[in-house]
Design a protein around this motif. Structure first.
Motif, PDB file in Angstrom:
ATOM      1  N   LEU A  73      13.059  -4.014   4.454  1.00  0.00           N
ATOM      2  CA  LEU A  73      11.755  -4.123   5.099  1.00  0.00           C
ATOM      3  C   LEU A  73      10.813  -3.089   4.499  1.00  0.00           C
ATOM      4  N   ASP A  74       9.612  -3.551   4.162  1.00  0.00           N
ATOM      5  CA  ASP A  74       8.590  -2.638   3.643  1.00  0.00           C
ATOM      6  C   ASP A  74       7.343  -2.803   4.510  1.00  0.00           C
ATOM      7  N   PHE A  75       6.929  -1.718   5.156  1.00  0.00           N
ATOM      8  CA  PHE A  75       5.756  -1.739   6.025  1.00  0.00           C
ATOM      9  C   PHE A  75       4.553  -1.196   5.275  1.00  0.00           C
ATOM     10  N   ALA A  76       3.365  -1.694   5.623  1.00  0.00           N
ATOM     11  CA  ALA A  76       2.144  -1.276   4.935  1.00  0.00           C
ATOM     12  C   ALA A  76       0.976  -1.298   5.906  1.00  0.00           C
ATOM     13  N   THR A  77      -0.019  -0.441   5.626  1.00  0.00           N
ATOM     14  CA  THR A  77      -1.271  -0.445   6.401  1.00  0.00           C
ATOM     15  C   THR A  77      -2.437  -0.742   5.473  1.00  0.00           C
ATOM     16  N   ASP A  78      -3.463  -1.327   6.037  1.00  0.00           N
ATOM     17  CA  ASP A  78      -4.718  -1.511   5.295  1.00  0.00           C
ATOM     18  C   ASP A  78      -5.865  -1.581   6.301  1.00  0.00           C
TER      19      ASP A  78
ATOM     20  N   SER B 171       9.467  -2.608  -7.583  1.00  0.00           N
ATOM     21  CA  SER B 171      10.001  -1.327  -7.112  1.00  0.00           C
ATOM     22  C   SER B 171       9.381  -0.921  -5.780  1.00  0.00           C
ATOM     23  N   ASN B 172       8.209  -1.481  -5.434  1.00  0.00           N
ATOM     24  CA  ASN B 172       7.571  -1.190  -4.154  1.00  0.00           C
ATOM     25  C   ASN B 172       6.360  -2.093  -3.987  1.00  0.00           C
ATOM     26  N   THR B 173       5.790  -2.104  -2.763  1.00  0.00           N
ATOM     27  CA  THR B 173       4.578  -2.869  -2.496  1.00  0.00           C
ATOM     28  C   THR B 173       3.669  -2.081  -1.556  1.00  0.00           C
ATOM     29  N   PHE B 174       2.395  -2.455  -1.543  1.00  0.00           N
ATOM     30  CA  PHE B 174       1.459  -1.927  -0.560  1.00  0.00           C
ATOM     31  C   PHE B 174       0.355  -2.954  -0.370  1.00  0.00           C
ATOM     32  N   MET B 175      -0.440  -2.786   0.694  1.00  0.00           N
ATOM     33  CA  MET B 175      -1.537  -3.706   0.996  1.00  0.00           C
ATOM     34  C   MET B 175      -2.865  -2.968   0.922  1.00  0.00           C
ATOM     35  N   ALA B 176      -3.925  -3.673   0.485  1.00  0.00           N
ATOM     36  CA  ALA B 176      -5.300  -3.161   0.519  1.00  0.00           C
ATOM     37  C   ALA B 176      -6.230  -4.354   0.715  1.00  0.00           C
TER      38      ALA B 176
ATOM     39  N   TYR C 105      -0.055  -5.797  -3.243  1.00  0.00           N
ATOM     40  CA  TYR C 105       0.125  -5.301  -4.608  1.00  0.00           C
ATOM     41  C   TYR C 105       1.584  -4.871  -4.776  1.00  0.00           C
ATOM     42  N   ALA C 106       2.188  -5.243  -5.896  1.00  0.00           N
ATOM     43  CA  ALA C 106       3.572  -4.869  -6.173  1.00  0.00           C
ATOM     44  C   ALA C 106       3.634  -4.015  -7.432  1.00  0.00           C
ATOM     45  N   THR C 107       4.543  -3.038  -7.425  1.00  0.00           N
ATOM     46  CA  THR C 107       4.717  -2.154  -8.576  1.00  0.00           C
ATOM     47  C   THR C 107       6.079  -2.403  -9.221  1.00  0.00           C
ATOM     48  N   ARG C 108       6.207  -1.932 -10.462  1.00  0.00           N
ATOM     49  CA  ARG C 108       7.498  -2.002 -11.139  1.00  0.00           C
ATOM     50  C   ARG C 108       7.684  -0.758 -12.005  1.00  0.00           C
ATOM     51  N   PHE C 109       8.930  -0.470 -12.316  1.00  0.00           N
ATOM     52  CA  PHE C 109       9.302   0.685 -13.126  1.00  0.00           C
ATOM     53  C   PHE C 109       9.030   0.383 -14.598  1.00  0.00           C
ATOM     54  N   LEU C 110       8.167   1.203 -15.243  1.00  0.00           N
ATOM     55  CA  LEU C 110       7.974   1.086 -16.685  1.00  0.00           C
ATOM     56  C   LEU C 110       8.850   2.087 -17.433  1.00  0.00           C
TER      57      LEU C 110
ATOM     58  N   THR D  71       5.896   6.550 -15.736  1.00  0.00           N
ATOM     59  CA  THR D  71       4.869   5.565 -15.374  1.00  0.00           C
ATOM     60  C   THR D  71       5.421   4.464 -14.477  1.00  0.00           C
ATOM     61  N   GLU D  72       4.687   4.181 -13.413  1.00  0.00           N
ATOM     62  CA  GLU D  72       4.900   3.011 -12.572  1.00  0.00           C
ATOM     63  C   GLU D  72       3.693   2.096 -12.787  1.00  0.00           C
ATOM     64  N   GLU D  73       3.899   0.787 -12.715  1.00  0.00           N
ATOM     65  CA  GLU D  73       2.809  -0.143 -12.987  1.00  0.00           C
ATOM     66  C   GLU D  73       2.603  -1.106 -11.835  1.00  0.00           C
ATOM     67  N   ILE D  74       1.337  -1.221 -11.393  1.00  0.00           N
ATOM     68  CA  ILE D  74       0.968  -2.294 -10.462  1.00  0.00           C
ATOM     69  C   ILE D  74       0.763  -3.550 -11.309  1.00  0.00           C
ATOM     70  N   PHE D  75       1.654  -4.495 -11.177  1.00  0.00           N
ATOM     71  CA  PHE D  75       1.631  -5.659 -12.071  1.00  0.00           C
ATOM     72  C   PHE D  75       1.319  -6.962 -11.347  1.00  0.00           C
ATOM     73  N   TYR D  76       1.363  -6.977 -10.006  1.00  0.00           N
ATOM     74  CA  TYR D  76       1.301  -8.243  -9.261  1.00  0.00           C
ATOM     75  C   TYR D  76       0.390  -8.079  -8.046  1.00  0.00           C
ATOM     76  N   SER D  77      -0.285  -9.180  -7.688  1.00  0.00           N
ATOM     77  CA  SER D  77      -1.065  -9.199  -6.453  1.00  0.00           C
ATOM     78  C   SER D  77      -0.993 -10.584  -5.817  1.00  0.00           C
ATOM     79  N   PHE D  78      -1.135 -10.597  -4.482  1.00  0.00           N
ATOM     80  CA  PHE D  78      -1.182 -11.857  -3.731  1.00  0.00           C
ATOM     81  C   PHE D  78      -2.288 -11.720  -2.696  1.00  0.00           C
ATOM     82  N   ASP D  79      -3.297 -12.582  -2.782  1.00  0.00           N
ATOM     83  CA  ASP D  79      -4.435 -12.565  -1.868  1.00  0.00           C
ATOM     84  C   ASP D  79      -4.121 -13.458  -0.677  1.00  0.00           C
ATOM     85  N   THR D  80      -4.075 -12.872   0.537  1.00  0.00           N
ATOM     86  CA  THR D  80      -3.701 -13.651   1.721  1.00  0.00           C
ATOM     87  C   THR D  80      -4.825 -14.571   2.197  1.00  0.00           C
ATOM     88  N   VAL D  81      -6.027 -14.447   1.635  1.00  0.00           N
ATOM     89  CA  VAL D  81      -7.122 -15.358   1.989  1.00  0.00           C
ATOM     90  C   VAL D  81      -7.103 -16.589   1.087  1.00  0.00           C
TER      91      VAL D  81
END
Length: 461
Positions: A336-341, A385-390, A395-400, A404-414
């Motif tokens: 489970l990964d919790f996030a605030t925005d 490697s992790n996610t957060f919301m804004a 937004y999802a990150t991965r290990f480079l 360096t960590e990279e934000i490589f992915y996004s999903f728009d809930t609208v």
């Protein structure tokens, strides 16, 4: 303080009439003090001690520690860069010898700064202990002086101060804490997330390197009086479980590791309703986390110290079934990964029906909490490697690599739009990222990385 105490002394003085002439033109009276004289020397001594404390302890002393800490951080970064250059370009001859000498000088500067910081920290602790002792002595003396309060002047003055304080608290409570903006999800008023700069904060926690897994941050919706409060949850049992939350009054105190307040969820660890996994968040003076060994979301009320929960959808992964991954393996117990925005609290998880891909659910922050609308993504959880919301965008990150960590992915809930090509890099100071969360109040990312706490500025276009 002198004025009420002198009034106290005056009340102990009485006029006794002895004689009066027959003509009434003259009277003689004797001034008698029916109590022991007021000890002005003690009052003056208390004033002197208080003035000395104000002169000795100044805000500049705390700033000195901050400056040294920041200087040490920059020296370490510089030393790390020099080592990387040497490893990459060493020719084994003159260049290597010169580079080693430079590194030797930089290391000497680091050791000198550490020694100075250690000395100042020790002196501040001694000063704090001495000041605490002086304050206790002053309080005892002031209580003794209150024996002269025949008309209870000090008592009434203290009661007036208490009433004023209660009135100020009441007025402050009526002023609603400014809430973060709540735009339509997917449409940030500040624009699209384009980069992450920093770290702005980089410090080892008060625990040292003992607990590499955990989370920290700042409540985006704090109650009155807790606007500057920072919280920390370290997994203190097997890097998996925790049973209390540590709070600090400000960013400075959490960086320096001083003056924490612990709030216990349960007396033993682990047990029912304690914390499992590092991806926890604070919102509205409540902590949201995965319940120990159950497929449920827990909400711990920091004021009432009560736990309510909501069960996850059937077959949802928990207890180390669907975790985040990285190059060398996986981050354990990150089901489970919790996030605030700007709009509240979210939870990310996976199910076999969605093939281990990430599922997003809006969390209704009632007591008990409840799951709101849900979105299914095509992002396989172990590849992140992790996610957060804004602004309602995942937004999802991965290990480079280790730096360096990279934000490589996004999903728009609208709009439901998914992107795999963001390529937004985050500079790391340690190898692993155990938790990552965005705070809409200060627009910063809070990272817990191998026992270190870091913060980053989030840049929007």
């Amino acid at each position: 303080m002198k004025s009420p105490l002198l009034s106290i002394w005056a009340t102990a003085v009485f006029l006794t009439f002895l004689s009066q002439s027959a003509s009434g033109k003259q009277c003689v009276c004797e001034l008698k003090n029916l109590d022991r004289p007021f000890p002005m020397d003690k009052l003056d001594n208390i004033g002197t001690v208080a003035s000395e404390c104000n002169r000795t302890i100044t805000p500049n002393q705390m700033e000195e520690v901050d400056v040294l800490t920041l200087g040490l951080q920059r020296r370490l970064e510089q030393l790390k860069d020099s080592m990387a250059v040497l490893e990459k370009e060493d020719d084994g001859e003159l260049y290597g010898a010169v580079s080693l000498r430079i590194i030797e000088l930089e290391l000497a500067e680091v050791l000198e700064l550490m020694a100075k910081l250690k000395g100042i920290t020790r002196s501040r602790q001694q000063l704090s202990q001495a000041t605490s002792s002086e304050l206790q002595n002053m309080m005892k003396e002031m209580l003794n002086l209150e024996e002269f309060d025949r008309m209870q002047v000090v008592k009434k003055h203290r009661e007036n101060q208490r009433i004023k304080r209660d009135l100020a608290i009441c007025q402050h409570g009526l002023q609603v804490t400014p809430q973060p903006p709540t735009p339509a999800r997917g449409h940030c008023p500040q624009g699209q997330l384009v980069s992450v700069s920093g770290p702005r904060t980089y410090a080892l926690t008060q625990y040292g390197t003992s607990y590499p897994y955990g989370a920290w941050g700042k409540d985006p919706k704090p109650p009155p009086g807790k606007e500057n409060m920072h919280w920390l949850v370290a997994l203190t049992s097997s890097n998996v479980y925790a049973n209390y939350i540590r709070q600090y009054s400000s960013l400075t105190t959490i960086v320096l590791g001083v003056g924490p307040t612990d709030t216990v969820i349960a007396s033993s660890n682990p047990t029912t309703n304690t914390i499992q996994g590092p991806n926890v968040v604070m919102y509205g003076d409540a902590l949201y986390y995965g319940c120990y060994y159950t497929p449920s979301i827990c909400r711990f009320n920091m004021t009432a110290r009560t736990v309510t929960n909501v069960v996850l959808p059937q077959n949802s992964g928990y207890n180390n079934k669907y975790t985040f991954g990285y190059q060398e393996g996986g981050y354990t117990y990150t089901d489970l990964d919790f996030a605030t925005d700007e709009s509240g609290v979210w939870v990310m998880y996976s199910t076999p029906e969605n093939f281990g891909n990430i599922i997003i659910s809006k969390l209704l922050t009632d007591s008990p909490p409840a799951l709101g609308k849900t979105w299914r993504t095509s992002l396989y959880k172990f590849t992140a490697s992790n996610t957060f919301m804004a602004c309602g965008v995942l937004y999802a990150t991965r290990f480079l690599n280790k730096e360096t960590e990279e934000i490589f992915y996004s999903f728009d809930t609208v709009t439901g739009e998914e992107r795999y090509n963001l390529k937004i890099q985050i500079k790391k100071m340690q190898t692993n990222v155990q938790s990552l969360n965005y705070n809409p109040q200060d627009r910063m990312l809070y990272m817990y990385s191998d026992a270190y706490i870091l913060s980053y500025d989030v840049i929007f276009r």
